[in-house]
Design a protein around this motif. Structure first.
Motif, mmCIF file in Angstrom:
data_model
loop_
_atom_site.group_PDB
_atom_site.id
_atom_site.type_symbol
_atom_site.label_atom_id
_atom_site.label_comp_id
_atom_site.label_asym_id
_atom_site.label_seq_id
_atom_site.Cartn_x
_atom_site.Cartn_y
_atom_site.Cartn_z
ATOM 1 N N ILE A 50 0.845 -1.195 0.000
ATOM 2 C CA ILE A 50 0.000 0.000 0.000
ATOM 3 C C ILE A 50 0.882 1.247 0.000
ATOM 4 C CG2 ILE A 50 -1.699 1.325 1.322
ATOM 5 C CD1 ILE A 50 -2.985 -1.195 0.291
ATOM 6 N N GLN A 51 1.909 1.249 0.819
ATOM 7 C CA GLN A 51 2.807 2.403 0.908
ATOM 8 C C GLN A 51 3.520 2.650 -0.425
ATOM 9 O OE1 GLN A 51 5.791 2.152 3.961
ATOM 10 N NE2 GLN A 51 6.447 4.245 3.664
ATOM 11 N N GLU A 52 3.992 1.596 -1.082
ATOM 12 C CA GLU A 52 4.660 1.757 -2.370
ATOM 13 C C GLU A 52 3.702 2.330 -3.405
ATOM 14 O OE1 GLU A 52 7.827 -1.949 -1.836
ATOM 15 O OE2 GLU A 52 5.910 -2.298 -2.845
ATOM 16 N N LEU A 53 2.479 1.826 -3.443
ATOM 17 C CA LEU A 53 1.482 2.353 -4.379
ATOM 18 C C LEU A 53 1.187 3.822 -4.081
ATOM 19 C CD1 LEU A 53 -0.947 -0.699 -4.426
ATOM 20 C CD2 LEU A 53 0.531 0.055 -6.309
ATOM 21 N N SER A 54 1.071 4.150 -2.822
ATOM 22 C CA SER A 54 0.811 5.523 -2.407
ATOM 23 C C SER A 54 1.908 6.464 -2.896
ATOM 24 C CB SER A 54 0.710 5.572 -0.878
ATOM 25 O OG SER A 54 0.644 6.882 -0.420
ATOM 26 N N THR A 55 3.135 6.061 -2.714
ATOM 27 C CA THR A 55 4.273 6.874 -3.130
ATOM 28 C C THR A 55 4.312 7.031 -4.645
ATOM 29 O OG1 THR A 55 5.543 6.193 -1.196
ATOM 30 C CG2 THR A 55 6.793 7.076 -3.059
ATOM 31 N N ARG A 56 4.160 5.940 -5.365
ATOM 32 C CA ARG A 56 4.213 5.985 -6.838
ATOM 33 C C ARG A 56 3.117 6.857 -7.436
ATOM 34 N NH1 ARG A 56 4.826 -0.313 -7.499
ATOM 35 N NH2 ARG A 56 6.902 -0.499 -6.649
ATOM 36 N N LEU A 57 1.954 6.856 -6.807
ATOM 37 C CA LEU A 57 0.802 7.563 -7.366
ATOM 38 C C LEU A 57 0.581 8.941 -6.763
ATOM 39 C CD1 LEU A 57 -1.604 4.516 -7.487
ATOM 40 C CD2 LEU A 57 -0.531 5.663 -9.433
ATOM 41 N N SER A 58 1.401 9.314 -5.808
ATOM 42 C CA SER A 58 1.241 10.604 -5.117
ATOM 43 C C SER A 58 -0.149 10.749 -4.524
ATOM 44 C CB SER A 58 1.534 11.771 -6.064
ATOM 45 O OG SER A 58 2.844 11.717 -6.542
ATOM 46 N N LEU A 59 -0.632 9.673 -3.922
ATOM 47 C CA LEU A 59 -1.931 9.674 -3.250
ATOM 48 C C LEU A 59 -1.711 9.365 -1.775
ATOM 49 C CD1 LEU A 59 -4.024 7.562 -5.797
ATOM 50 C CD2 LEU A 59 -4.122 10.040 -5.470
ATOM 51 N N ALA A 60 -2.573 9.879 -0.937
ATOM 52 C CA ALA A 60 -2.474 9.598 0.494
ATOM 53 C C ALA A 60 -2.596 8.097 0.728
ATOM 54 C CB ALA A 60 -3.564 10.348 1.245
ATOM 55 N N GLN A 61 -1.822 7.593 1.675
ATOM 56 C CA GLN A 61 -1.832 6.165 1.968
ATOM 57 C C GLN A 61 -3.228 5.693 2.363
ATOM 58 O OE1 GLN A 61 1.543 4.952 4.272
ATOM 59 N NE2 GLN A 61 0.698 2.948 4.726
ATOM 60 N N SER A 62 -3.959 6.505 3.111
ATOM 61 C CA SER A 62 -5.318 6.128 3.513
ATOM 62 C C SER A 62 -6.239 6.011 2.299
ATOM 63 C CB SER A 62 -5.885 7.144 4.504
ATOM 64 O OG SER A 62 -5.952 8.425 3.915
ATOM 65 N N MET A 63 -6.027 6.864 1.304
ATOM 66 C CA MET A 63 -6.837 6.815 0.086
ATOM 67 C C MET A 63 -6.556 5.531 -0.692
ATOM 68 S SD MET A 63 -6.895 9.758 -2.799
ATOM 69 C CE MET A 63 -8.293 10.000 -3.828
ATOM 70 N N VAL A 64 -5.293 5.164 -0.781
ATOM 71 C CA VAL A 64 -4.918 3.936 -1.484
ATOM 72 C C VAL A 64 -5.450 2.721 -0.728
ATOM 73 C CG1 VAL A 64 -2.977 2.490 -2.245
ATOM 74 C CG2 VAL A 64 -2.904 4.971 -2.586
ATOM 75 N N SER A 65 -5.327 2.730 0.580
ATOM 76 C CA SER A 65 -5.801 1.614 1.381
ATOM 77 C C SER A 65 -7.313 1.423 1.215
ATOM 78 C CB SER A 65 -5.458 1.868 2.858
ATOM 79 O OG SER A 65 -5.868 0.783 3.641
ATOM 80 N N THR A 66 -8.067 2.514 1.238
ATOM 81 C CA THR A 66 -9.518 2.441 1.048
ATOM 82 C C THR A 66 -9.849 1.926 -0.349
ATOM 83 O OG1 THR A 66 -9.874 4.245 2.607
ATOM 84 C CG2 THR A 66 -11.649 3.805 1.033
ATOM 85 N N ALA A 67 -9.132 2.427 -1.351
ATOM 86 C CA ALA A 67 -9.367 2.003 -2.731
ATOM 87 C C ALA A 67 -9.048 0.522 -2.906
ATOM 88 C CB ALA A 67 -8.525 2.837 -3.693
ATOM 89 N N VAL A 68 -7.963 0.059 -2.314
ATOM 90 C CA VAL A 68 -7.596 -1.357 -2.419
ATOM 91 C C VAL A 68 -8.688 -2.221 -1.788
ATOM 92 C CG1 VAL A 68 -5.974 -3.121 -1.577
ATOM 93 C CG2 VAL A 68 -5.112 -1.048 -2.689
ATOM 94 N N GLY A 69 -9.245 -1.785 -0.674
ATOM 95 C CA GLY A 69 -10.342 -2.520 -0.046
ATOM 96 C C GLY A 69 -11.543 -2.620 -0.976
ATOM 97 N N ALA A 70 -11.884 -1.520 -1.629
ATOM 98 C CA ALA A 70 -13.016 -1.528 -2.566
ATOM 99 C C ALA A 70 -12.716 -2.417 -3.777
ATOM 100 C CB ALA A 70 -13.328 -0.104 -3.016
ATOM 101 N N LEU A 71 -11.494 -2.363 -4.269
ATOM 102 C CA LEU A 71 -11.113 -3.187 -5.423
ATOM 103 C C LEU A 71 -11.083 -4.673 -5.050
ATOM 104 C CD1 LEU A 71 -8.314 -0.853 -6.816
ATOM 105 C CD2 LEU A 71 -10.550 -1.308 -7.873
ATOM 106 N N ARG A 72 -10.684 -4.958 -3.831
ATOM 107 C CA ARG A 72 -10.691 -6.341 -3.349
ATOM 108 C C ARG A 72 -12.140 -6.844 -3.264
ATOM 109 N NH1 ARG A 72 -7.556 -5.765 0.968
ATOM 110 N NH2 ARG A 72 -9.348 -5.109 2.182
ATOM 111 N N ASP A 73 -13.051 -5.997 -2.768
ATOM 112 C CA ASP A 73 -14.461 -6.367 -2.671
ATOM 113 C C ASP A 73 -15.073 -6.645 -4.043
ATOM 114 O OD1 ASP A 73 -14.250 -6.045 0.058
ATOM 115 O OD2 ASP A 73 -15.307 -4.110 0.102
#
Length: 159
Positions: A50-73
């Motif tokens: 999650i942290q690596e994705l956050s850094t690469r995309l310049s998005l907040a880690q919490s935003m990436v974590s929430t998005a990954v949860g939705a994509l997993r669902d």
């Protein structure tokens, strides 16, 4: 062009790209654009955290974590706790995402922008497309050299 105009152009380009993709409810393309960016990076770097994705995309880690949860669902990604550091979660593309990506993920910029740029001369169209390519390359290079600070990522996520 002033900064307000720049913001306007960025928002219009984002909205135009989303409309042009023409996703129907339930299609992978129907997920928000920042989710698609995450999907693209998960496909390119299976097992990224999650942290690596956050850094690469310049998005907040919490935003990436929430998005990954939705994509997993939605069954588009899978995730697992990193056995070497149980605080980290690794994200992998699902079989459904891999199958879809083989045929549909990469929509070229020309496909999206051609109708918008149609009124321009061929030279002006090529100039705009080249400028966008250069801007994209500059952004990517900047991210590789100096990842954004958490405060800057938060600012991006609130836009």
């Amino acid at each position: 062009m002033e900064v307000g105009d720049l913001y306007y152009v960025g928002r219009k380009l984002k909205a135009y790209a989303e409309r042009t993709l023409g996703a129907k409810p339930g299609d992978i393309e129907a997920v928000p654009l920042h989710h698609r960016l995450i999907l693209k990076h998960v496909l390119g770097s299976p097992g990224a955290t999650i942290q690596e994705l956050s850094t690469r995309l310049s998005l907040a880690q919490s935003m990436v974590s929430t998005a990954v949860g939705a994509l997993r669902d939605k069954g588009l990604v899978t995730s697992e706790v990193d056995p070497s550091d149980r605080r980290r979660v690794r994200v992998m593309p699902s079989e459904q995402l891999q199958k879809w990506a083989r045929t549909r993920l990469h929509v070229g910029m020309r496909t999206v922008l051609e109708p918008l740029l149609a009124p321009l001369s061929i030279e002006d169209r090529e100039c705009v497309l080249r400028a966008l390519d250069l801007l994209n390359a500059s952004f990517r290079n900047e991210e590789e050299i100096a990842p954004p600070k958490e405060a800057a990522m938060h600012e991006v996520s609130t836009l």
